[in-house]
Design a protein around this motif. Structure first.
Motif, PDB file in Angstrom:
ATOM      1  N   VAL A  12       0.971  -1.279  -0.167  1.00  0.00           N
ATOM      2  CA  VAL A  12       0.101  -0.166  -0.138  1.00  0.00           C
ATOM      3  C   VAL A  12       0.927   1.020  -0.029  1.00  0.00           C
ATOM      4  N   LEU A  13       0.923   1.919  -1.037  1.00  0.00           N
ATOM      5  CA  LEU A  13       1.759   2.901  -1.445  1.00  0.00           C
ATOM      6  C   LEU A  13       1.320   4.326  -0.897  1.00  0.00           C
ATOM      7  N   ILE A  23      -8.499   0.867   3.544  1.00  0.00           N
ATOM      8  CA  ILE A  23      -9.214  -0.260   2.874  1.00  0.00           C
ATOM      9  C   ILE A  23      -8.437  -1.159   2.454  1.00  0.00           C
ATOM     10  N   PRO A  24      -7.518  -1.236   1.707  1.00  0.00           N
ATOM     11  CA  PRO A  24      -6.563  -2.440   1.201  1.00  0.00           C
ATOM     12  C   PRO A  24      -6.025  -2.833   2.341  1.00  0.00           C
ATOM     13  N   ALA A  25      -5.334  -2.172   3.231  1.00  0.00           N
ATOM     14  CA  ALA A  25      -4.633  -2.692   4.462  1.00  0.00           C
ATOM     15  C   ALA A  25      -5.566  -3.761   5.261  1.00  0.00           C
ATOM     16  N   PHE A  71      -1.249  -1.240  -4.324  1.00  0.00           N
ATOM     17  CA  PHE A  71      -2.507  -0.011  -4.190  1.00  0.00           C
ATOM     18  C   PHE A  71      -1.881   1.221  -3.836  1.00  0.00           C
ATOM     19  N   VAL A  72      -2.570   2.132  -4.752  1.00  0.00           N
ATOM     20  CA  VAL A  72      -2.044   3.703  -4.379  1.00  0.00           C
ATOM     21  C   VAL A  72      -3.450   4.306  -4.221  1.00  0.00           C
ATOM     22  N   PRO A  73      -3.552   4.696  -2.728  1.00  0.00           N
ATOM     23  CA  PRO A  73      -4.641   5.282  -2.100  1.00  0.00           C
ATOM     24  C   PRO A  73      -4.681   6.541  -2.579  1.00  0.00           C
ATOM     25  N   ARG A 106       0.249  -6.397 -10.300  1.00  0.00           N
ATOM     26  CA  ARG A 106      -0.910  -5.581 -10.747  1.00  0.00           C
ATOM     27  C   ARG A 106      -0.721  -4.178  -9.801  1.00  0.00           C
ATOM     28  N   LEU A 107      -1.376  -3.241 -10.568  1.00  0.00           N
ATOM     29  CA  LEU A 107      -1.284  -2.030  -9.895  1.00  0.00           C
ATOM     30  C   LEU A 107      -2.694  -1.249  -9.767  1.00  0.00           C
TER      31      LEU A 107
END
Length: 314
Positions: free
Chosen positions: A7-8, A20-22, A69-71, A98-99
């Motif tokens: 998670v970037l 969310i992704p975390a 993931f790019v928040p 995957r991005l």
């Protein structure tokens, strides 16, 4: 082997978009994922909405990741992320990662050039800005998320949950996605084509009644579910039901029923030894031939191959 999720966190990152992704891909025994939160460099990253993040990892986490993931972040239309971030994203994609962008994270993916010529979305407030800043991107302002295979984008924070559950469905199957949705107390399935928001107010009682009708239908997918039956359950005319359903979901009632039936068939293929013919009957799809037709059209595979995939992964 677990999937590696990075998670970037960029300057001005939105708290919900980071969380969310975390949380969806949280490292736990029942989930084959390992999550690392990273930034352009280890240390303190100033976030949005009064929060800051202390990240343990820098861009080396992108060398390790299978999914990045790019928040979303504040003021994405003013300038691109640092060159080091853009280059790290391009390199990660080149290695096969995957991005996935949540909300305005799409601007960071667009800065890499990887969205050129592809469909993408972002928060409705920024769709025009994304199209103006990156004219080669085919911006779709009317969807919750877009899956272009190796690059995925989503709208506002809530649609980030939809995108994460969509990725889970592809990686682990419908049953695992539904389990995660229950843990998050989230809707188990909202299609990427669903409208981001309805531009005029929706009367609350009718909105609740439509949601209750969808829930009612999910428990009766093996039974006949015509437009008239659904409209009668909601207590409105078929014409009103059809129009309002499209406004709320971005698809017709019968398209929604078909996709729900296919998802139920996927879950039965993953979790049972029922025959294809029996699953077709139980899900309201009729015959095995009909089930195969819809699997090929929607998922690009056959029921047998779909089951074999998840049997191999078990």
């Amino acid at each position: 082997m677990p999937h590696h999720v990075a998670v970037l966190v960029l300057e001005g990152a939105k708290p919900l978009d980071v969380g969310i992704p975390a949380q969806v891909f949280t490292t736990r025994a029942s989930m084959p994922y390992e999550v690392r939160v990273c930034g352009a460099a280890p240390g303190l990253v100033t976030g949005g909405d009064g929060l800051a993040y202390h990240v343990a990892h820098g861009l080396e986490a992108l060398d390790w990741a299978d999914i990045v993931f790019v928040p979303g972040y504040r003021h994405p239309d003013r300038e691109d992320p640092p060159r080091s971030v853009v280059e790290a994203l391009v390199a990660a994609h080149g290695r096969g990662a995957r991005l996935a962008a949540i909300s305005t994270g799409a601007f960071a993916l667009a800065a890499t050039g990887l969205l050129d010529g592809r469909r993408a979305t972002t928060h409705w407030h920024y769709t025009r800005a994304l199209a103006a800043r990156h004219p080669l991107v085919r911006v779709d302002p009317n969807v919750l998320f877009v899956d272009e295979g190796s690059v995925l984008t989503s709208a506002g924070a809530a649609s980030g949950i939809d995108l994460c559950l969509h990725i889970l469905r592809g990686d682990l199957g419908v049953a695992a996605s539904h389990h995660a949705a229950r843990r998050l107390v989230a809707a188990p399935y909202r299609s990427g084509g669903q409208a981001q928001y309805v531009p005029r107010s929706v009367p609350e009682p009718l909105g609740e009644r439509f949601a209750a009708t969808r829930e009612w239908a999910l428990h009766r997918l093996g039974e006949p579910l015509t437009l008239d039956i659904l409209a009668r359950r909601a207590g409105v005319s078929a014409r009103t039901f059809s129009r309002r359903f499209v406004e709320e979901t971005g698809c017709t009632p019968l398209q929604w029923v078909m996709r729900a039936r296919v998802d139920l068939a996927r879950e039965l293929l993953e979790r049972s030894q029922l025959s294809v013919e029996q699953i077709a009957a139980d899900t309201g799809l009729g015959t095995g031939a009909n089930l195969r037709l819809h699997f090929q059209r929607i998922l690009g595979t056959t029921p047998t191959e779909y089951r074999r995939t998840f049997t191999r992964d078990a």
